[in-house]
Design an enzyme around this catalytic site. Structure first.
Site, short mmCIF file in Angstrom:
data_model
loop_
_atom_site.label_atom_id
_atom_site.label_comp_id
_atom_site.label_asym_id
_atom_site.label_seq_id
_atom_site.Cartn_x
_atom_site.Cartn_y
_atom_site.Cartn_z
N HIS A 27 0.81 -1.23 0.00
CA HIS A 27 0.00 0.00 0.00
C HIS A 27 0.85 1.28 0.00
O HIS A 27 0.69 2.17 0.82
CB HIS A 27 -1.12 0.01 1.04
CG HIS A 27 -0.73 -0.20 2.49
ND1 HIS A 27 0.30 0.44 3.09
CD2 HIS A 27 -1.31 -0.97 3.44
CE1 HIS A 27 0.36 0.09 4.36
NE2 HIS A 27 -0.60 -0.78 4.59
N HIS A 81 -6.31 -9.02 13.68
CA HIS A 81 -6.29 -7.69 13.05
C HIS A 81 -7.13 -7.74 11.77
O HIS A 81 -7.05 -8.69 10.99
CB HIS A 81 -4.82 -7.37 12.73
CG HIS A 81 -4.55 -6.07 12.05
ND1 HIS A 81 -5.33 -4.93 12.20
CD2 HIS A 81 -3.53 -5.71 11.21
CE1 HIS A 81 -4.80 -3.96 11.47
NE2 HIS A 81 -3.73 -4.39 10.86
N GLU A 83 -7.08 -5.73 9.05
CA GLU A 83 -6.52 -5.32 7.75
C GLU A 83 -6.41 -6.54 6.84
O GLU A 83 -6.07 -7.65 7.25
CB GLU A 83 -5.17 -4.62 7.93
CG GLU A 83 -4.81 -3.79 6.71
CD GLU A 83 -3.68 -2.78 6.96
OE1 GLU A 83 -3.05 -2.81 8.02
OE2 GLU A 83 -3.44 -1.95 6.05
N ASP A 85 -4.55 -7.90 4.62
CA ASP A 85 -3.45 -8.84 4.43
C ASP A 85 -3.51 -9.99 5.43
O ASP A 85 -2.88 -11.03 5.23
CB ASP A 85 -2.08 -8.14 4.48
CG ASP A 85 -1.91 -7.22 5.68
OD1 ASP A 85 -2.92 -6.73 6.19
OD2 ASP A 85 -0.76 -7.02 6.10
N HIS A 151 -1.26 -1.66 14.88
CA HIS A 151 -1.26 -0.26 14.54
C HIS A 151 -2.65 0.26 14.19
O HIS A 151 -2.80 1.38 13.72
CB HIS A 151 -0.30 0.01 13.35
CG HIS A 151 -0.73 -0.68 12.07
ND1 HIS A 151 -0.85 0.00 10.90
CD2 HIS A 151 -1.12 -1.94 11.81
CE1 HIS A 151 -1.24 -0.83 9.94
NE2 HIS A 151 -1.40 -2.00 10.47
N ASP A 170 1.06 -7.57 13.40
CA ASP A 170 1.95 -6.65 12.70
C ASP A 170 3.19 -6.26 13.51
O ASP A 170 4.26 -6.00 12.94
CB ASP A 170 1.19 -5.38 12.31
CG ASP A 170 0.37 -5.56 11.04
OD1 ASP A 170 0.76 -6.36 10.19
OD2 ASP A 170 -0.68 -4.89 10.92
N TYR A 196 10.60 -1.57 8.80
CA TYR A 196 9.17 -1.87 9.00
C TYR A 196 8.60 -0.98 10.11
O TYR A 196 7.55 -0.35 9.94
CB TYR A 196 9.05 -3.36 9.37
CG TYR A 196 7.65 -3.84 9.60
CD1 TYR A 196 6.95 -4.52 8.61
CD2 TYR A 196 7.01 -3.65 10.82
CE1 TYR A 196 5.66 -4.98 8.83
CE2 TYR A 196 5.73 -4.10 11.06
CZ TYR A 196 5.07 -4.77 10.06
OH TYR A 196 3.80 -5.22 10.28
N HIS A 229 4.33 -10.92 9.61
CA HIS A 229 5.17 -10.63 8.44
C HIS A 229 6.61 -10.99 8.79
O HIS A 229 7.10 -10.61 9.86
CB HIS A 229 5.14 -9.14 8.08
CG HIS A 229 3.79 -8.63 7.69
ND1 HIS A 229 3.18 -8.96 6.49
CD2 HIS A 229 2.92 -7.80 8.32
CE1 HIS A 229 2.00 -8.34 6.41
NE2 HIS A 229 1.82 -7.64 7.52
FE1 FEO Z 1 -1.96 -3.89 9.45
FE2 FEO Z 1 -0.08 -6.44 8.13
O1 FEO Z 1 -1.54 -5.27 8.30
#
Ligand code: FEO
Length: 403
Positions: A27, A81, A83, A85, A151, A170, A196, A229
């Site tokens: 993004h 989370h 989001e 991904d 986040h 995250d 990151y 991640h």
């Molecule tokens: Fe806040 Fe890895 O997405």
């Protein structure tokens, strides 16, 4: 390793995530090393899946799960989370496991209920949890820890008590595609984690410090941190928590970061002259042309710079477009305790410096020096001013360093 093989990370716990080798833009955040979306399967008397992967990779995750268990036997899906991904494959896995309970935070439920209407998300079998709540899997127990604003408002983390694994979502992640799954198997992991942090978590330093305090207060025995991640911290789990505490505190080194763009070389010449003056005072200086460097890396370099100079040529009576984008980016990231200096050049009419000043002042960034602009080309008297400014910025960098 076949791309479809799960990885056993400790007895009964498997990585069933995916590697996105070709991810170059997350993004808008440049990811030259690619990335991973990590999901984890905990197999006990009951079975839990912790997070999922980006939607296009759902089949790959499910094929990995099938090598361990029948997906219809999954009892719990934990959504740390919202989001996409991490939640993107929830509809797919819940089709395979329609009786699974979907465990999430209160804001997680509200976010998921807004994201997946076409998949019947309002009727999913939610269990809302808060810090300290547990789910008993048999011999293993999952405990949940709210991680608000790390986040997103919905963010939470899951701790597997008996194995001491913190599934941190995250937090503590890195954007890197690798066939290795652990921190002690790869190079540059702390550098990747810093990039990151700078791009994803920098605005939330206060919340990061509160979260670390909360984590310490829970008196849990962390033996591994498994983010959503990148690689799993089985060696450096304590070190990465300490680094987060340092990054979140906004520690600045004696360093001047110079960020600029240029059209016909005038702004660049000013930048070079200022940089050379800083260097002559034995202060570290880095010069970054915005169209020749990854912005995600520049943001990491900005994280611990005590002085940041930004230079723009004037284009169409305003800032150069890369500079405008960069200032917008750092306004959102809210770097701590920096001193800024603005400079630039113009031809027939000015505008860049004034436009930058307006933006920086609206963000309440501290402008340490009166801005400098030159018409057409910097001649010797302009370059002398650049050198004088460089000497002062070097002194300021030393004075404002707090680490
Ligand atoms: Fe806040 Fe890895 O997405």
């Amino acid at each position: 390793m076949s791309k479809l093989e799960p990885v056993n990370i400790t007895p009964g716990v498997y990585w069933v995530g995916v590697i996105d080798w070709n991810l170059r833009d997350f993004h808008g955040y440049e990811t030259p090393k690619g990335g991973t979306y990590n999901a984890y399967l905990v197999v006990d008397e009951k079975i839990a899946l912790i997070d999922t992967v980006k939607a296009p990779f759902a089949d790959e995750m499910i094929r990995k799960i099938k090598q361990i268990v029948d997906p219809s036997k999954i009892d719990y899906v934990i959504s740390n989370h919202v989001e996409m991904d991490h939640s993107g494959s929830l509809p797919a896995i819940l089709e395979h496991a329609p009786n699974a309970t979907l465990v999430t935070s209160s804001k997680g439920q509200s976010g998921l209920s807004s994201h997946y209407e076409e998949s019947g998300c309002k009727n999913w079998n939610y269990q809302v949890v808060k810090t300290g709540d547990t789910v008993d899997l048999g011999k293993k127990t999952l405990m949940f820890i709210e991680a608000t604003m790390l986040h997103w408002p919905d963010s939470m983390q899951t701790y597997l008590i008996e194995d001491g694994i913190l599934f941190s979502n995250d937090s503590f992640g890195q954007h890197v595609a690798t066939s290795k799954r652990f921190d002690d198997e790869v190079d540059d992991v702390m550098e990747d984690a810093a990039i990151y942090y700078a791009n994803i978590l920098m605005p939330f330093g206060g919340q990061v410090l509160k979260y670390i305090e909360k984590l310490r207060g829970l008196d849990i025995d962390i033996k591994m941190i498994a983010p959503s991640h990148g690689v799993i911290w089985r060696n450096g789990f304590e070190q990465i928590i300490q680094e987060y505490a340092k990054w979140a505190s906004g520690k600045n080194r004696s360093k001047v970061l110079m960020i600029y763009d240029t059209m016909w070389g005038s702004t660049e010449k000013m930048a070079m002259e200022i940089a050379e003056a800083v260097r002559s005072k034995d202060v570290e200086v880095r010069l970054r042309h915005l169209r020749k460097n990854d912005w995600s890396m520049i943001i990491k370099e900005l994280m611990d710079a005590s002085v940041v100079a930004i230079g723009s040529p004037t284009m169409n009576n305003g800032m150069f477009f890369t500079i405008a984008g960069f200032i917008t980016y750092i306004k959102g990231l809210r770097p701590k305790d920096k001193n800024f200096f603005l400079f630039g050049s113009y031809g027939w009419g000015g505008g860049a410096v004034k436009a930058m000043e307006k933006e920086m002042e609206s963000a309440r960034f501290v402008l340490a020096e009166e801005s400098l602009q030159v018409k057409f080309r910097p001649y010797e008297d302009d370059l002398e001013k650049c050198r004088e400014i460089g000497y002062r910025l070097a002194e300021l960098a030393k004075k404002n360093a707090n680490t």
